[in-house]
Design an enzyme around this catalytic site. Structure first.
Site, PDB file in Angstrom:
ATOM      1  N   ASP A   8       0.819  -0.829  -0.152  1.00 38.06           N
ATOM      2  CA  ASP A   8      -0.496   0.025   0.517  1.00 38.06           C
ATOM      3  C   ASP A   8       0.934   1.021   0.037  1.00 38.06           C
ATOM      4  O   ASP A   8       2.359   0.968   0.367  1.00 38.06           O
ATOM      5  CB  ASP A   8      -1.169   0.051   1.286  1.00 38.06           C
ATOM      6  CG  ASP A   8      -1.520   1.348   1.279  1.00 38.06           C
ATOM      7  OD1 ASP A   8      -2.594   1.964   0.282  1.00 38.06           O
ATOM      8  OD2 ASP A   8      -1.543   1.512   2.703  1.00 38.06           O
ATOM      9  N   ASP A  10       0.227   4.618   1.080  1.00 41.64           N
ATOM     10  CA  ASP A  10      -0.192   6.202   1.206  1.00 41.64           C
ATOM     11  C   ASP A  10      -0.170   5.324   2.928  1.00 41.64           C
ATOM     12  O   ASP A  10      -0.986   4.192   3.117  1.00 41.64           O
ATOM     13  CB  ASP A  10      -1.895   6.775   1.889  1.00 41.64           C
ATOM     14  CG  ASP A  10      -1.572   7.492  -0.014  1.00 41.64           C
ATOM     15  OD1 ASP A  10      -0.910   8.406  -0.272  1.00 41.64           O
ATOM     16  OD2 ASP A  10      -2.786   7.244  -0.461  1.00 41.64           O
ATOM     17  N   GLY A  45      -7.463   3.978   2.453  1.00 36.89           N
ATOM     18  CA  GLY A  45      -7.770   2.740   1.698  1.00 36.89           C
ATOM     19  C   GLY A  45      -8.830   3.119   1.235  1.00 36.89           C
ATOM     20  O   GLY A  45      -8.762   2.502  -0.064  1.00 36.89           O
ATOM     21  N   ARG A  48     -11.657   8.254  -3.472  1.00 39.29           N
ATOM     22  CA  ARG A  48     -12.252   9.478  -2.539  1.00 39.29           C
ATOM     23  C   ARG A  48     -13.144   9.455  -2.992  1.00 39.29           C
ATOM     24  O   ARG A  48     -14.119  10.362  -1.627  1.00 39.29           O
ATOM     25  CB  ARG A  48     -11.585  10.338  -4.368  1.00 39.29           C
ATOM     26  CG  ARG A  48     -11.401  11.990  -3.441  1.00 39.29           C
ATOM     27  CD  ARG A  48     -10.644  12.565  -5.136  1.00 39.29           C
ATOM     28  NE  ARG A  48      -9.572  12.406  -5.143  1.00 39.29           N
ATOM     29  CZ  ARG A  48      -8.369  12.345  -7.005  1.00 39.29           C
ATOM     30  NH1 ARG A  48      -9.998  12.882  -7.443  1.00 39.29           N
ATOM     31  NH2 ARG A  48      -7.698  11.946  -7.117  1.00 39.29           N
ATOM     32  N   SER A 115      -4.744   5.256  -4.764  1.00 38.13           N
ATOM     33  CA  SER A 115      -4.855   6.329  -4.899  1.00 38.13           C
ATOM     34  C   SER A 115      -4.980   6.706  -6.453  1.00 38.13           C
ATOM     35  O   SER A 115      -3.968   5.953  -6.993  1.00 38.13           O
ATOM     36  CB  SER A 115      -3.831   6.978  -3.963  1.00 38.13           C
ATOM     37  OG  SER A 115      -3.421   8.746  -4.840  1.00 38.13           O
ATOM     38  N   ASN A 117      -3.495   9.237  -7.077  1.00 38.74           N
ATOM     39  CA  ASN A 117      -1.953  10.247  -6.691  1.00 38.74           C
ATOM     40  C   ASN A 117      -0.900   9.478  -7.190  1.00 38.74           C
ATOM     41  O   ASN A 117       0.096  10.145  -6.782  1.00 38.74           O
ATOM     42  CB  ASN A 117      -2.053  11.160  -5.771  1.00 38.74           C
ATOM     43  CG  ASN A 117      -3.333  12.254  -6.868  1.00 38.74           C
ATOM     44  OD1 ASN A 117      -2.983  13.099  -7.604  1.00 38.74           O
ATOM     45  ND2 ASN A 117      -4.544  12.348  -5.687  1.00 38.74           N
ATOM     46  N   ASP A 169      -1.455  -0.609   5.739  1.00 39.43           N
ATOM     47  CA  ASP A 169      -1.831  -0.540   6.721  1.00 39.43           C
ATOM     48  C   ASP A 169      -3.388   0.590   7.224  1.00 39.43           C
ATOM     49  O   ASP A 169      -3.764   1.028   8.806  1.00 39.43           O
ATOM     50  CB  ASP A 169      -0.829   1.276   7.234  1.00 39.43           C
ATOM     51  CG  ASP A 169      -2.272   2.673   6.226  1.00 39.43           C
ATOM     52  OD1 ASP A 169      -2.392   1.949   5.351  1.00 39.43           O
ATOM     53  OD2 ASP A 169      -2.337   3.461   6.531  1.00 39.43           O
TER      54      ASP A 169
HETATM   55  P1  B16 Z   1      -6.830   9.956  -4.374  1.00 39.22           P
HETATM   56  P2  B16 Z   1      -3.632   3.972  -0.046  1.00 39.22           P
HETATM   57  C1  B16 Z   1      -5.733   5.555  -0.285  1.00 39.22           C
HETATM   58  O1  B16 Z   1      -4.652   5.033  -0.761  1.00 39.22           O
HETATM   59  C2  B16 Z   1      -6.143   6.443   0.830  1.00 39.22           C
HETATM   60  O2  B16 Z   1      -6.012   6.083   2.125  1.00 39.22           O
HETATM   61  C3  B16 Z   1      -7.481   7.103   0.524  1.00 39.22           C
HETATM   62  O3  B16 Z   1      -6.995   7.797   2.468  1.00 39.22           O
HETATM   63  C4  B16 Z   1      -7.769   8.021  -1.087  1.00 39.22           C
HETATM   64  O4  B16 Z   1      -8.954   8.313  -0.515  1.00 39.22           O
HETATM   65  C5  B16 Z   1      -7.173   6.691  -1.093  1.00 39.22           C
HETATM   66  O5  B16 Z   1      -6.257   6.269  -1.452  1.00 39.22           O
HETATM   67  C6  B16 Z   1      -7.214   7.520  -2.948  1.00 39.22           C
HETATM   68  O6  B16 Z   1      -6.044   8.572  -3.139  1.00 39.22           O
HETATM   69  O7  B16 Z   1      -7.969  10.903  -3.657  1.00 39.22           O
HETATM   70  O8  B16 Z   1      -5.325  10.652  -3.976  1.00 39.22           O
HETATM   71  O9  B16 Z   1      -7.281   8.953  -5.458  1.00 39.22           O
HETATM   72  O10 B16 Z   1      -3.700   3.834   1.234  1.00 39.22           O
HETATM   73  O11 B16 Z   1      -4.578   2.840  -0.749  1.00 39.22           O
HETATM   74  O12 B16 Z   1      -2.397   3.946  -0.521  1.00 39.22           O
HETATM   75 MG    MG Z   2      -3.146   2.918   2.953  1.00 33.59          MG
END
Ligand code: B16
Ligand code: MG
Length: 211
Positions: A8, A10, A45, A48, A115, A117, A169
């Site tokens: 993962d 974030d 996780g 958005r 994400s 991003n 996490d």
């Molecule tokens: P984005 P991960 C997740 O990343 C985040 O934990 C989660 O809080 C967020 O809303 C999601 O990505 C989408 O992210 O808005 O940047 O597309 O923990 O799966 O790496």
């Molecule tokens: Mg995460």
């Protein structure tokens, strides 16, 4: 012995989870919607739009789809502005050295993040070309706890889920790993998840788990 490890992003590789919280907090505060660190745990996780729906559970009025799309965009703009301050120093020595050692041990290494991003963040911390595969919010239709993002990561590295371990996490991520047939290692909040195969106190614990 595993063949692949799926990380993962974030909250595992780097601490962009803090920026997600700050960006959602700003949006919620400006609209008088109650939102705190405890509420934020449910967003880890989660995509958005699903995150926004969770935040709006505490709103005192309904929002139209159009308003919600604008809010998600506004949050992402705030988040991306926060990402601009990131650089290679935001990848800790512990994470960098552990990843290198796992690579030396012959594991295939992939990202499995919800994400959209992901690639921007990996570029900022100097890991653009490091991973064997990236599965992220741009190649999935369902976010964690659905296993799609991890199943795609395993497919991209050409390994079976039973030969891969997921590092997470978030409870949603541990659920996703289980649903996909992966072993999992929980760090941070997810270290307390009873469904995690391994519990990590720190990132370098992986060197004991994946020998
Ligand atoms: P984005 P991960 C997740 O990343 C985040 O934990 C989660 O809080 C967020 O809303 C999601 O990505 C989408 O992210 O808005 O940047 O597309 O923990 O799966 O790496
Ligand atoms: Mg995460």
């Amino acid at each position: 012995m595993y063949k692949g490890i799926i990380f993962d992003l974030d909250g595992v590789i780097c601490f962009t989870d803090r920026y997600h919280y700050q960006a959602w907090k700003k949006l919620a505060d400006e609209r008088g919607i109650p939102f705190d660190e405890e509420d934020n745990k449910r967003l880890r996780g989660v995509s958005r739009m699903d995150s926004l729906d969770i935040i709006l559970e505490k709103a005192d009025r309904a929002y139209t789809d159009e308003e919600k799309a604008r809010m998600a965009e506004e949050k992402n703009d705030t988040y991306r502005a926060l990402l601009e301050q990131m650089g290679p120093a935001d990848l800790s020595d512990e994470v960098r050295n552990t990843l290198r050692e796992l690579r030396n041990r012959g594991y295939k290494l992939a990202i499995g993040s919800s994400s959209k991003n992901t690639k921007t963040i990996l570029a900022r911390i100097g890991l653009s070309d490091f991973f064997d595969a990236i599965s992220d919010g741009t190649n999935i239709t369902r976010s964690k706890p659905d296993p799609e993002v991890f199943l795609k990561a395993a497919e991209f590295i050409g390994e079976d889920p039973k030969d891969c371990m997921v590092v997470e996490d978030a409870d949603a991520g541990i659920e996703a790993a289980c649903a996909g047939g992966f072993d999992s290692a929980g760090i941070g909040d997810a270290a307390a998840n009873a469904k995690a195969t391994y519990r990590m106190r720190k990132f370098s614990d992986l060197l004991e788990i994946a020998k």
